[in-house]
Write an enzyme that holds these catalytic residues in place. Structure first.
Site, PDB file in Angstrom:
ATOM      1  N   SER A   2       0.807  -1.222   0.000  1.00 46.83           N
ATOM      2  CA  SER A   2       0.000   0.000   0.000  1.00 46.83           C
ATOM      3  C   SER A   2       0.836   1.266   0.000  1.00 46.83           C
ATOM      4  O   SER A   2       1.963   1.290   0.507  1.00 46.83           O
ATOM      5  CB  SER A   2      -0.877  -0.008   1.256  1.00 46.83           C
ATOM      6  OG  SER A   2      -1.490   1.239   1.446  1.00 46.83           O
ATOM      7  N   TYR A  46      -0.104  -0.161   9.928  1.00 46.43           N
ATOM      8  CA  TYR A  46      -0.452  -0.928   8.730  1.00 46.43           C
ATOM      9  C   TYR A  46       0.680  -0.830   7.707  1.00 46.43           C
ATOM     10  O   TYR A  46       1.156  -1.841   7.184  1.00 46.43           O
ATOM     11  CB  TYR A  46      -1.754  -0.370   8.146  1.00 46.43           C
ATOM     12  CG  TYR A  46      -2.156  -0.938   6.809  1.00 46.43           C
ATOM     13  CD1 TYR A  46      -2.608  -2.242   6.694  1.00 46.43           C
ATOM     14  CD2 TYR A  46      -2.116  -0.152   5.653  1.00 46.43           C
ATOM     15  CE1 TYR A  46      -2.997  -2.749   5.465  1.00 46.43           C
ATOM     16  CE2 TYR A  46      -2.504  -0.654   4.430  1.00 46.43           C
ATOM     17  CZ  TYR A  46      -2.952  -1.956   4.331  1.00 46.43           C
ATOM     18  OH  TYR A  46      -3.332  -2.457   3.119  1.00 46.43           O
ATOM     19  N   LYS A  85       3.138  -3.807   6.372  1.00 46.92           N
ATOM     20  CA  LYS A  85       3.242  -4.113   4.939  1.00 46.92           C
ATOM     21  C   LYS A  85       4.701  -4.014   4.489  1.00 46.92           C
ATOM     22  O   LYS A  85       5.184  -4.857   3.727  1.00 46.92           O
ATOM     23  CB  LYS A  85       2.358  -3.153   4.131  1.00 46.92           C
ATOM     24  CG  LYS A  85       0.880  -3.516   4.162  1.00 46.92           C
ATOM     25  CD  LYS A  85       0.623  -4.829   3.441  1.00 46.92           C
ATOM     26  CE  LYS A  85      -0.814  -5.304   3.530  1.00 46.92           C
ATOM     27  NZ  LYS A  85      -1.002  -6.628   2.916  1.00 46.92           N
TER      28      LYS A  85
END
Lengths: 320, 320
Positions: free
Chosen positions: B124, B148, B152
């Site tokens: 992302s 997050y 990732k």
């Protein structure tokens, strides 16, 4: 001031401990306790008034950090690691020591609310790699081409995230290749860089597994220890939004190093270097970059060595 | 050709599965089997000759991937994830799903010698952050400012290292913010970006938690699915020495999006957007960069949307 050190029996750990005991203080506070962790018994130096507690533990074992963290250290130096060549040879071991143990340490701090504890981890130039610009800077992506570098880069991200969340006050210093290490060769892919200076100075043969035009980004043991001490004292907020950066090294070729050896110890020392190319070592060390703008470290007051001859002479002086 | 999909019940998973069944082939080979994993029962579409096997499992449970991997898929799409806002709210959950499950998947492949299996993970734009240049490129460091993104980025490093070691044939595609998602708002910090288009088009109110001059780097669901399909077909060697890169999005401001909505659905649609600043959402989304040179993705043949009006019209057409 209570300071804990993992990998305390290692070369850097031992040197750092001596330096801390000599200074007697850190962050303006008297050092009252050292907690030392390693897989082997740590050589505890003469400590004066400092309470030194030492644990021989396997840091991959569950709860390995419990006693150290229960004593609530103000500063933790996390130096324990499986070095580059060993991590490349054994993926599981590298992941267990370089990644999982770091994570266990972070979780241990989190669950004891050690949010003001400065956790300093040693990372490495080996975290860089891939298609790199000629000169790297603080915004160059980490595309490691070896498992050690990948595991260090992962730990950097975790330490940064735990710091950002206020669970710990973390800092990660990416170390250049450290030369000249005393002692014997180890499993680090860069071990030759110390070996080809140290062994000839001791009248012994050494093997150089890389071409002499190979460059390295290096820092002396003295400057690295200085940086570790300084790292405990810099303001975390001043570091900016990412808590990991490269320390200022100097760029030297293997040929430069050999010429410095010649000038300090003569051609007979240089003749003790045997050139035996090792593609495995070359492919690891050759992927590490050698030219950096270390603006973040410079702005925070971290210092580089003046030149390689200086590094060599400092090593010579310590031997005598 | 056997394709496995984790997060198969999710929006992207469902769309990808439909696309794969429509194509009927991947890498020039007939798709004969789909293995679908999700924590909930997957809606299995009409499959024709394709053998579809579906597992409802918690991917954080030990052995969760066993049945999927025992069937030796040729391509694995790893789409299961805890999204940005949820990972920020629950560190343990984020680490378990976004990091540990990815690692378990890699280990599962390793221990079954699935070294030729193309493993494609969705990463992302949230992996970027910190002090960024105005325009980013493939060599910009990942300094995520949300958990997050950190998780990732960690998975990217592990997938790259396992690929480099020849244990898997991995590829990581960093997705721009996907707009316009159908369905209901979710826990992603970027959820509003779809919501402020979708709800007004449905005659409902939507909340915009960010200032209208905030920019986003976006890609339509159609182009993302195209990229996932293309990702299975690109030559791994051609990707270069790091297997993760940003997909080509387009840069739009929230104001641009609102004007596109006005031109397509009129001012009464725009009036359904309520502006209620949310500092938490702003601080997450505001840390994501919006301008990229995506040279690697472009060279490998990944495609961007033409403009935001196109994205909005494609969404409108699908609804009818």
């Amino acid at each position: 001031m209570h300071i804990a050190v993992t990998g305390a029996a290692g070369f850097l750990g031992q040197r750092l401990i001596r330096q801390l005991l000599e200074r007697g203080q850190l962050r303006g506070q008297t050092i009252s306790r050292l907690t030392l962790l390693d897989q082997v018994e740590v050589d505890v130096p003469d400590s004066g008034d400092v309470d030194i507690v030492s644990f021989a533990v396997d840091i991959t074992a569950p709860g390995a950090f419990n006693e150290m963290l229960d004593a609530r250290p103000d500063v933790i130096y996390h130096l324990a690691a499986v070095v580059s060549s060993a991590a490349e040879g054994d993926l599981d071991l590298g992941l267990a020591v370089n990644l999982d143990a770091t994570r266990a340490l972070l979780e241990g701090c989190r669950h004891r609310d050690l949010c003001a504890t400065r956790l300093i981890m040693a990372s490495s130039v080996a975290a860089y790699g891939g298609e790199l610009p000629e000169t790297l800077d603080d915004m160059t992506a980490l595309h490691p081409q070896n498992s050690y570098g990948a595991q260090k880069a992962v730990s950097e991200l975790l330490i940064n995230d735990y710091s950002r969340r206020g669970l710990i006050d973390g800092l990660v210093l990416r170390l250049p290749t450290i030369v000249i290490r005393p002692g014997r060769p180890n499993a680090a892919a860069s071990s030759f860089a110390s070996s080809i200076m140290r062994e000839p100075l001791n009248g012994e043969e050494a093997v150089c597994p890389v071409p002499t035009d190979l460059e390295l980004f290096v820092m002396s043991p003295g400057k690295v220890v200085e940086a570790l001490v300084h790292g405990a004292e810099v303001d975390g907020e001043a570091v900016g939004p990412f808590r990991a950066f490269m320390l200022p090294g100097i760029t030297v070729s293997v040929a430069d190093m050999i010429e410095a050896l010649r000038s300090v110890a003569g051609s007979e020392a240089v003749d003790r270097i045997r050139h035996e190319p090792d593609p495995r070592i070359q492919s690891i060390v050759g992927s590490w970059p050698t030219r950096f703008h270390t603006r973040r470290a410079d702005a925070l007051g971290f210092k580089r060595d003046r030149d390689f001859r200086d590094i060599l002479q400092a090593f010579q002086e310590e031997r005598h």
